[in-house]
Design an enzyme around this catalytic site. Structure first.
Site, short mmCIF file in Angstrom:
data_model
loop_
_atom_site.label_atom_id
_atom_site.label_comp_id
_atom_site.label_asym_id
_atom_site.label_seq_id
_atom_site.Cartn_x
_atom_site.Cartn_y
_atom_site.Cartn_z
CG ASP A 11 16.24 -45.02 -21.33
OD1 ASP A 11 15.55 -44.29 -22.80
OD2 ASP A 11 14.66 -45.15 -20.71
CB CYS A 74 17.94 -44.31 -25.36
SG CYS A 74 16.26 -42.56 -25.76
CB CYS A 183 9.51 -45.90 -27.28
SG CYS A 183 10.47 -45.17 -25.50
CG HIS A 185 9.76 -45.62 -21.64
ND1 HIS A 185 10.99 -45.66 -22.19
CD2 HIS A 185 9.94 -45.61 -20.36
CE1 HIS A 185 11.86 -44.74 -20.90
NE2 HIS A 185 10.41 -44.52 -19.53
N1 DGL Z 1 13.15 -45.16 -24.52
C1 DGL Z 1 13.23 -43.82 -24.78
C2 DGL Z 1 13.25 -44.56 -26.11
O1 DGL Z 1 13.85 -45.62 -26.54
C3 DGL Z 1 12.87 -42.55 -24.21
C4 DGL Z 1 11.79 -42.75 -23.83
C5 DGL Z 1 11.41 -40.42 -23.59
O2 DGL Z 1 12.73 -40.25 -22.45
O3 DGL Z 1 10.19 -39.80 -24.18
O4 DGL Z 1 13.34 -43.48 -27.12
#
Ligand code: DGL
Length: 273
Positions: A11, A74, A183, A185
């Site tokens: 990620d 990701c 996402c 995160h």
């Molecule tokens: N965690 C990632 C996602 O699932 C990327 C987030 C980022 O770096 O903007 O999209």
């Protein structure tokens, strides 16, 4: 292909650890190699060509690590690069977008998606959902402020609540049946999102279905690590290891050992980008 080899996950930062958490829960015998591109986070505001180039570098690194399968942890990478990676790398590559769609279509008709700008712009979730169920209504919302919030480790408290509220309040009163965390995160913020949207909206973390897809693939192809004692998980970042190590240990109860830093550009892969 050796079934004792590790699974690769990556990620832009600590978001993908929400997927690692699911791997630990569903596939406790598997070893993991994780890469967090913390020197280049966030990914969500970048152009597809740049993202594809980062993904190629990381996939080359994963091949060098001898992984047997890659789970791209990701969504942004999955949304813009998965097709190119599958065409170029001779290894099974599993993503999150289809997994999220698979779960969401069962949850109801009105489906929200919160994700990065690049993911929302790609409309990848909409396509995946409509491929399974063309009648579903898909409402995407880009939430660019949430990735820096999560990377900073402020997952709770007043500031976190206010930032999340500011980002997702357009979804209140939309009568959503389900909300995909598009996402990796964002699942770190589940309690706050749930407080804001209420219990009637089903919150979907695609990691659960994605890891279940990995499990099915491994067992169908006799690649599951059965009967071999578990080895070491390896964690790498492109930036400072200390903040990542701190948050990863917080998430995994102190079980993450050394986090190694890889200086960019990746050794031996610059010609591919
Ligand atoms: N965690 C990632 C996602 O699932 C990327 C987030 C980022 O770096 O903007 O999209």
């Amino acid at each position: 292909m050796n079934r004792y080899r590790p699974i690769g996950l990556y990620d832009s930062g600590i978001g993908g650890l929400t997927v690692v958490r699911e791997v630990f829960a569903q596939l406790p015998a598997e070893n993991v190699v994780y890469f967090g591109d913390t020197a280049r986070v966030p990914y969500g505001c970048r152009q597809p060509s740049e993202l594809i180039s980062f993904n190629r570098e990381i996939m080359t690194f994963m091949m060098q690590q001898g992984v047997k399968l890659v789970l791209v942890a990701c969504n942004t990478s999955c949304a813009v690069a998965l097709g190119a990676l599958r065409a170029e790398f001779p290894i099974p590559i599993i993503g999150l977008i289809d997994a999220g769609a698979q779960t969401a279509v069962e949850a109801g008709r009105r489906i929200g998606v919160i994700a990065t700008e690049a993911t929302i712009k790609s409309r990848a979730h909409e396509r995946a959902i409509h491929q399974i169920a063309p009648d579903r209504e898909v409402l995407g919302l880009a939430c660019p402020t949430l990735v820096p919030l999560v990377e900073s480790g402020r997952w709770q408290g007043k500031e976190a609540f206010e930032t999340v509220y500011e980002a997702i309040h357009p979804l209140i009163n939309l009568k959503l049946d389900a909300l995909i965390f598009g996402c990796t995160h964002f699942p770190h913020l589940v309690p706050i999102v749930s407080e804001i949207l209420g219990p009637q909206v089903r919150l979907i973390d695609p990691a659960r279905q994605a890891v279940s897809n990995v499990r099915r693939y491994l067992s169908m192809n006799r690649l599951a690590n059965v009967g071999e004692p578990k080895g070491e998980n390896r964690f790498y970042v492109s930036g400072e290891p200390a903040p990542f190590q701190f948050l990863a240990n917080h998430l995994f109860a102190g079980t993450v050992g050394r986090v190694e830093s890889i200086a960019l550009p990746f050794p031996n892969v610059s010609s591919i980008a």
